[in-house]
Design an enzyme around this catalytic site. Structure first.
Site, PDB file in Angstrom:
ATOM      1  N   ASP A 238      -4.506   7.405   4.591  1.00  0.00           N
ATOM      2  CA  ASP A 238      -3.468   7.270   3.572  1.00  0.00           C
ATOM      3  C   ASP A 238      -2.497   8.423   3.804  1.00  0.00           C
ATOM      4  O   ASP A 238      -2.900   9.594   3.790  1.00  0.00           O
ATOM      5  CB  ASP A 238      -4.057   7.407   2.162  1.00  0.00           C
ATOM      6  CG  ASP A 238      -4.875   6.185   1.748  1.00  0.00           C
ATOM      7  OD1 ASP A 238      -4.956   5.228   2.530  1.00  0.00           O
ATOM      8  OD2 ASP A 238      -5.429   6.200   0.631  1.00  0.00           O
ATOM      9  N   ASP A 400      -5.559  -4.532  -3.652  1.00  0.00           N
ATOM     10  CA  ASP A 400      -5.946  -3.370  -4.475  1.00  0.00           C
ATOM     11  C   ASP A 400      -6.444  -3.850  -5.840  1.00  0.00           C
ATOM     12  O   ASP A 400      -5.727  -3.732  -6.836  1.00  0.00           O
ATOM     13  CB  ASP A 400      -4.735  -2.440  -4.677  1.00  0.00           C
ATOM     14  CG  ASP A 400      -4.194  -1.903  -3.360  1.00  0.00           C
ATOM     15  OD1 ASP A 400      -4.998  -1.496  -2.503  1.00  0.00           O
ATOM     16  OD2 ASP A 400      -2.966  -1.901  -3.184  1.00  0.00           O
TER      17      ASP A 400
HETATM   18  O1  1PR Z   1       2.244  -2.165  -1.653  1.00  0.00           O
HETATM   19  O2  1PR Z   1       2.806  -3.073   0.583  1.00  0.00           O
HETATM   20  O3  1PR Z   1       3.813  -0.944  -0.189  1.00  0.00           O
HETATM   21  O4  1PR Z   1       1.416  -1.084   0.403  1.00  0.00           O
HETATM   22  C1  1PR Z   1       0.941   0.118  -0.118  1.00  0.00           C
HETATM   23  C2  1PR Z   1      -0.382   0.374   0.515  1.00  0.00           C
HETATM   24  O5  1PR Z   1      -0.794   1.677   0.153  1.00  0.00           O
HETATM   25  C3  1PR Z   1      -1.453  -0.583   0.046  1.00  0.00           C
HETATM   26  O6  1PR Z   1      -2.214  -0.988   1.160  1.00  0.00           O
HETATM   27  C4  1PR Z   1      -2.319   0.235  -0.904  1.00  0.00           C
HETATM   28  O7  1PR Z   1      -3.679  -0.096  -0.749  1.00  0.00           O
HETATM   29  C5  1PR Z   1      -2.079   1.654  -0.415  1.00  0.00           C
HETATM   30  N1  1PR Z   1      -2.083   2.649  -1.503  1.00  0.00           N
HETATM   31  C6  1PR Z   1      -1.128   2.829  -2.415  1.00  0.00           C
HETATM   32  N2  1PR Z   1      -1.455   3.866  -3.215  1.00  0.00           N
HETATM   33  C7  1PR Z   1      -2.634   4.340  -2.811  1.00  0.00           C
HETATM   34  C8  1PR Z   1      -3.370   5.474  -3.372  1.00  0.00           C
HETATM   35  O8  1PR Z   1      -4.481   5.806  -2.961  1.00  0.00           O
HETATM   36  N3  1PR Z   1      -2.775   6.125  -4.345  1.00  0.00           N
HETATM   37  N4  1PR Z   1      -4.153   3.764  -1.026  1.00  0.00           N
HETATM   38  C9  1PR Z   1      -3.035   3.570  -1.714  1.00  0.00           C
HETATM   39  C10 1PR Z   1      -5.068   2.898  -0.894  1.00  0.00           C
HETATM   40  C11 1PR Z   1      -7.209   2.730  -0.355  1.00  0.00           C
HETATM   41  C12 1PR Z   1      -7.898   2.596   0.896  1.00  0.00           C
HETATM   42  C13 1PR Z   1      -8.801   3.764   1.122  1.00  0.00           C
HETATM   43  C14 1PR Z   1     -10.148   3.148   0.901  1.00  0.00           C
HETATM   44  C15 1PR Z   1     -11.272   3.930   1.452  1.00  0.00           C
HETATM   45  N5  1PR Z   1      -6.065   3.524  -0.243  1.00  0.00           N
HETATM   46  O9  1PR Z   1      -7.164   2.283   1.985  1.00  0.00           O
HETATM   47  O10 1PR Z   1      -8.543   4.237   2.370  1.00  0.00           O
HETATM   48  O11 1PR Z   1     -10.318   2.947  -0.496  1.00  0.00           O
HETATM   49  O12 1PR Z   1     -11.406   5.158   0.832  1.00  0.00           O
HETATM   50  P1  1PR Z   1     -12.829   5.857   0.746  1.00  0.00           P
HETATM   51  O13 1PR Z   1     -13.576   5.465   1.976  1.00  0.00           O
HETATM   52  O14 1PR Z   1     -12.522   7.317   0.733  1.00  0.00           O
HETATM   53  O15 1PR Z   1     -13.444   5.366  -0.512  1.00  0.00           O
HETATM   54  P2  1PR Z   1       2.629  -1.850  -0.285  1.00  0.00           P
END
Ligand code: 1PR
Length: 549
Positions: A238, A400
């Site tokens: 991320d 999500d």
């Molecule tokens: O909506 O098309 O612009 O895409 C935004 C992207 O960014 C989406 O794929 C969304 O999942 C991601 N995103 C947005 N905000 C966050 C955040 O964390 N604040 N991250 C975010 C999502 C989740 C996973 C993470 C796993 C594993 N991150 O990708 O890597 O949950 O984590 P872990 O193993 O530590 O539990 P758009």
């Protein structure tokens, strides 16, 4: 530097191939007109997307005859993916479009009644003769190596048929189906897999082609003689700008990426390292893919300055496994007022080294519209357009979801599941609600509705996060993953909650997930990707080992 010619005829990520060739010490020259083929010595036909699209483009550009002549003249020719398929007579994918016809067979779609299609991931390319695995192979292929495949159509393998015509054949197995993974005869080499995305094993194949080493006798006895797709492990980064304006890899707890200062949330953005450095580290630890998510994509910046473009360019020079980029793939208006479609944005990413793009928020909005229209497709959504131009394998939808507990299935119109983890008031029923903008906004759409809609639109894979599990280190949400796997045929990547290698084994044991992704546990250095693979191997799972030579 010696030169190798690449046919420039079709959209797709050829940047990785160029990077791989340059890494091997060759220079790439582009063939832009049919006449130039005559002057080419080594010619590579990269292929992505649809068979019909590819072959029609080649035909419209008058490339087919010169390519045939090049092959007939005995000059080195390599076809990759659809470039292999082009050698055949035709494909079930586009029955009315003829191939080059060098081989009088046709491609067939994989049977999806017992497995996910497309076939995505790392599989073998082995030569078997009279039922016996051969130790030597052609063009640097090794019986114990794994190669990255991504395709829905393949040449079914029939023992002896191609060999009778002088071809050497390496096969792979997906489910019960054995298909042609690579083949070679004289000056021709073709691979169904992508050698440029297959780590060191793939670079060896391209290197052998470029240096003309057709046959090598190797003294290699595979330690694991099982064939088939390996368990795919993905490292996810991320990425966002921190308060100082630097791009950093961060990681949230249930999507909150700010440090807890001990008193309240809302501290600095967690900084876990630099994106390119971490991507390289995970590649060297044996990650089968690397995913970048730009998690502040909703902020506007000039399109050409999209920070992830440079990260992709730099990463793809040294990381030879598939790269996915997500965040902000949608229609955009640039700071000077110029409009760009989601396809334009995706194209910039593919040109910079991405192999797949991942769509989050925009997919939810598109799915809502799809149901409003009574499940009709318009051809205008980002998913449909990108999938049409680059092939469905290039389009991932990132989901999500959040759990919503209800008293009973009747108390909501959404698809519910019975859960073993009861809610705050003892509820044993829940549904998974889709969110957009990184979980900031919840929508009236459940995950099952979303994944079925995007599959119909042409998405090739689901990246299944879970906000409740994200960053908790408590393991994957097995109930959610099972439910989504039962709803679609396309591959699903389990994500959120991995805290140790055992969680990966659990998700592969308890669900039919096609891949599993980890973030925090790798970034914090608690475990390496290799730790996960070693654990999986000990538990009897087939995994790809990182190769160094
Ligand atoms: O909506 O098309 O612009 O895409 C935004 C992207 O960014 C989406 O794929 C969304 O999942 C991601 N995103 C947005 N905000 C966050 C955040 O964390 N604040 N991250 C975010 C999502 C989740 C996973 C993470 C796993 C594993 N991150 O990708 O890597 O949950 O984590 P872990 O193993 O530590 O539990 P758009």
């Amino acid at each position: 530097m010696p030169t190798v010619h690449l046919l420039d005829y079709v959209a797709g990520n050829v940047r990785s191939l160029v990077n791989a060739i340059e890494k091997l010490g060759y220079e790439v020259a582009w063939i832009k007109s049919p006449e130039e083929i005559e002057h080419a010595e080594k010619l590579i036909l990269p292929g992505v997307g649809h068979f019909g699209h590819c072959l029609s483009q080649l035909s419209a550009g008058n490339f087919l005859e010169p390519v045939k002549k090049h092959i007939e003249a005995g000059k080195p020719f390599m076809g990759i993916c659809v470039g292999l398929q082009a050698l055949f007579q035709g494909s079930e994918e586009d029955p009315n479009v003829p191939g080059l016809g060098l081989i009088p067979l046709r491609l067939k779609k994989f049977d999806d009644s017992d497995k996910s299609v497309p076939h995505i991931g790392w599989n073998s390319a082995r030569t078997v003769q009279d039922g016996k695995l051969q130790q030597s192979n052609f063009y640097g292929l090794r019986p114990d190596s794994k190669y990255y495949y991504v395709h829905s159509y393949a040449v079914p393998y029939e023992a002896g048929l191609l060999e009778k015509e002088g071809w050497s054949v390496a096969t792979a197995q997906y489910g019960e189906e054995v298909f042609v993974g690579a083949l070679a005869r004289g000056n021709v080499l073709a691979t169904q897999f992508h050698p440029e995305k297959s780590g060191q094993a793939g670079l060896r194949v391209i290197g052998a082609f470029l240096s003309g080493q057709q046959i090598q006798v190797l003294d290699i006895s595979p330690t694991d003689t099982r064939d088939g797709l390996t368990r795919r492990i993905i490292a996810c980064l991320d990425v966002r700008t921190n308060d100082q304006g630097d791009l950093v890899v961060t990681k949230g707890d249930q999507y909150d990426v700010r440090e807890k200062d001990g008193v309240s949330a809302g501290g600095q953005v967690r900084n876990l390292g630099k994106p390119v450095d971490l991507a390289k580290r995970y590649y060297q630890q044996g990650a089968d893919e690397v995913t970048f998510l730009n998690i502040t994509s909703f902020r506007n910046c000039p399109l050409k300055d999209l920070p992830m473009l440079e990260i992709l360019r730099r990463t793809s020079r040294s990381v030879f496994v598939p790269l996915t980029i997500g965040g902000g793939i949608r229609d955009m208006v640039d700071t000077d007022g110029t409009k760009f479609s989601a396809l334009d944005v995706a194209t910039m990413y593919f040109k910079s080294g991405a192999d797949k793009i991942s769509i989050g928020s925009d997919a939810v909005i598109a799915a809502e519209e799809y149901y409003k229209r009574g499940k009709t497709l318009t051809g205008t959504t980002a998913i449909e357009q990108i999938s049409k131009a680059y092939g469905k394998q290039a389009v991932v939808v990132s989901v999500d979801p959040k759990r919503v507990y209800v008293e009973s299935p009747e108390s909501t119109s959404h698809h519910t599941i019975k859960t073993a983890f009861s809610g705050p008031n003892g509820e044993d029923t829940c549904w998974y609600q889709c969110t957009i903008k990184g979980g900031r906004e919840a929508r009236d759409l459940d995950v099952r509705q979303l994944v079925q809609a995007v599959e119909a639109m042409g998405a090739g894979e689901i990246l299944l996060n879970c906000i409740d599990k994200d960053g908790t280190n408590s393991g994957f949400d097995i109930e959610l993953i099972r439910d989504v796997k039962a709803a679609v045929k396309i591959p699903v990547i389990a994500s959120s909650g991995a805290g140790n290698p055992g969680h990966f084994a659990e998700v592969f044991e308890k669900t039919t997930t096609d891949a599993a992704l980890g973030a925090g546990m790798f970034h914090r250095g608690e475990y390496t990707v290799n730790d996960v693979k070693t654990h999986l191997a000990e538990r009897g799972f087939l995994v790809r080992k990182f190769e160094t030579d």
